[in-house]
Scaffold this motif. Structure first.
Motif, PDB file in Angstrom:
ATOM      1  N   GLN A   1       3.104  -4.602   4.236  1.00 54.33           N
ATOM      2  CA  GLN A   1       2.369  -3.567   4.963  1.00 54.33           C
ATOM      3  C   GLN A   1       1.759  -2.517   4.029  1.00 54.33           C
ATOM      4  N   TYR A   2       2.223  -2.488   2.790  1.00 50.17           N
ATOM      5  CA  TYR A   2       1.667  -1.538   1.825  1.00 50.17           C
ATOM      6  C   TYR A   2       0.312  -1.998   1.281  1.00 50.17           C
ATOM      7  N   GLN A   3       0.018  -3.279   1.424  1.00 48.51           N
ATOM      8  CA  GLN A   3      -1.257  -3.777   0.931  1.00 48.51           C
ATOM      9  C   GLN A   3      -2.401  -3.132   1.704  1.00 48.51           C
ATOM     10  N   ASN A   4      -3.349  -2.559   0.980  1.00 47.45           N
ATOM     11  CA  ASN A   4      -4.509  -1.899   1.589  1.00 47.45           C
ATOM     12  C   ASN A   4      -4.131  -0.726   2.485  1.00 47.45           C
ATOM     13  N   ALA A   5      -2.950  -0.123   2.249  1.00 50.82           N
ATOM     14  CA  ALA A   5      -2.511   1.030   3.045  1.00 50.82           C
ATOM     15  C   ALA A   5      -2.722   2.326   2.274  1.00 50.82           C
ATOM     16  N   LEU A   6      -2.920   3.410   3.011  1.00 54.08           N
ATOM     17  CA  LEU A   6      -2.922   4.750   2.435  1.00 54.08           C
ATOM     18  C   LEU A   6      -1.495   5.283   2.520  1.00 54.08           C
ATOM     19  N   VAL A   7      -0.949   5.744   1.401  1.00 47.76           N
ATOM     20  CA  VAL A   7       0.399   6.303   1.376  1.00 47.76           C
ATOM     21  C   VAL A   7       0.302   7.812   1.190  1.00 47.76           C
ATOM     22  N   ILE A   8       1.043   8.555   2.002  1.00 48.09           N
ATOM     23  CA  ILE A   8       1.092  10.014   1.890  1.00 48.09           C
ATOM     24  C   ILE A   8       2.542  10.425   1.681  1.00 48.09           C
ATOM     25  N   VAL A   9       2.783  11.221   0.639  1.00 49.82           N
ATOM     26  CA  VAL A   9       4.122  11.747   0.363  1.00 49.82           C
ATOM     27  C   VAL A   9       4.129  13.235   0.692  1.00 49.82           C
ATOM     28  N   VAL A  10       5.028  13.652   1.579  1.00 48.51           N
ATOM     29  CA  VAL A  10       5.097  15.058   1.977  1.00 48.51           C
ATOM     30  C   VAL A  10       6.380  15.717   1.473  1.00 48.51           C
ATOM     31  N   ASP A  11       6.279  17.005   1.180  1.00 46.66           N
ATOM     32  CA  ASP A  11       7.425  17.860   0.872  1.00 46.66           C
ATOM     33  C   ASP A  11       8.280  17.333  -0.282  1.00 46.66           C
ATOM     34  N   THR A  12       7.639  16.770  -1.305  1.00 49.13           N
ATOM     35  CA  THR A  12       8.389  16.208  -2.422  1.00 49.13           C
ATOM     36  C   THR A  12       7.739  16.623  -3.731  1.00 49.13           C
TER      37      THR A  12
END
Length: 319
Positions: free
Chosen positions: A72-83
């Motif tokens: 599911q990570y393929q071609n996905a936008l990843v957002i990391v919050v509060d880190t």
């Protein structure tokens, strides 16, 4: 184009958005994560939005994380919050997406991501997610999304009493209270403790060591935690307690982990303690930071550094 507009535009480009937050979460980490997910789902109903991270029973009232496969990570936008820094991200697959965005309110000591929105003046990332919501008139958020963002703000401001609370924080809180959710329920939920936590609070007060300079510490070993029927996630609620003592200026709570190392929660009423945290594989805000101690020797070193910091702080105050 503002950074908020850039982030919204980038979200619009992707069918799948995966949101991470930090390990050992607090209400802001989960509130901002779940609030951002709600904002995206409500504004873009056809997108696949997933939240990653260990699920804690005590935080189910704020939302539940998803099971996410590597594919599911393929071609996905990843957002990391509060880190603030990459080692603290819960689930190291956050680099596996096509693009990465960092949204945070800690000092930006570890710059990562294709886009970064870092605002150390914000009380919380939940406050920032509300600003993201207000950045475009087409954005939408549900009552539950507003509820979890409000809970995140309440948690990270210590019920609006920490120095990070600003007039803008109250503007955001006011905006969120226009949605349909119970402020009383959130206040009660964040203040609620069970019997093991009550016993832990008593243990902290009874066993807290306070130096002449006002530096305090307590060590919570696995033996102590197990005797009180607690998990590591349950110790977070006692972190503010030493600050209620007038003679305490700053403090460290050492919580032993399964690998025998110690997670350190550092807090202060005045001296900046984040530089100490950086010396011990950590970081954070000037008055609220986290770090790691590998063993008893490093614990003693942190205690010594905290006491030295207070000695210097007191000297400056006397000048």
């Amino acid at each position: 184009m503002t950074i908020q507009k850039q982030i919204l535009a980038k979200i619009g480009e992707y069918e799948t958005v995966i949101i991470h937050r930090h390990q050992h979460p607090d209400p802001d980490a989960i509130g901002s994560q779940m609030g951002l997910a709600d904002l995206i789902k409500t504004t873009f109903p056809n997108k696949n939005v997933l939240c990653v991270g260990k699920q804690y029973e005590s935080f189910k009232w704020l939302g539940e994380t998803d099971e996410v496969s590597d594919d599911q990570y393929q071609n996905a936008l990843v957002i990391v919050v509060d880190t603030a820094n990459q080692p603290r991200v819960d689930d190291d697959r956050f680099h596996n997406g096509k693009e990465l965005i960092k949204i945070d309110h800690h000092p930006n000591d570890d710059e990562f991501g294709d886009l970064m929105w870092v605002n150390p003046d914000a009380s919380s990332v939940s406050e920032m997610i509300y600003d993201l919501f207000k950045a475009d008139s087409d954005n939408q958020i549900s009552d539950n999304g507003a509820r979890v963002l409000y809970a995140g703000i309440v948690g990270d401001t210590g019920r609006f009493k920490y120095p990070s609370t600003t007039s803008h924080t109250f503007e955001v809180a006011s905006g969120l209270t226009k949605f349909n959710f119970s402020l009383t329920d959130i206040a009660q939920k964040e203040d609620e403790i069970d019997i093991p936590l009550a016993r832990l609070a008593a243990y902290v007060y009874q066993n807290l060591t306070i130096s002449e300079t006002g530096a305090a510490h307590i060590i919570l070993t696995n033996e102590v935690i197990q005797s009180l029927d607690l998990g590591d996630d349950s110790t977070a609620s006692v972190v503010p307690l030493p600050g209620n003592i007038g003679e305490v200026t700053d403090w460290a709570i050492f919580v032993q982990q399964k690998d025998e190392s110690y997670r350190i929660r550092l807090r202060s009423k005045g001296p900046s303690i984040n530089e100490i945290a950086k010396l011990h594989n950590g970081g954070g805000h000037a008055l609220a930071s986290g770090a790691i101690a590998a063993d008893d020797a490093e614990i003693k070193q942190v205690i010594k550094e905290l006491d030295q910091l207070n000695t210097e702080y007191l000297k400056k105050g006397a000048e």
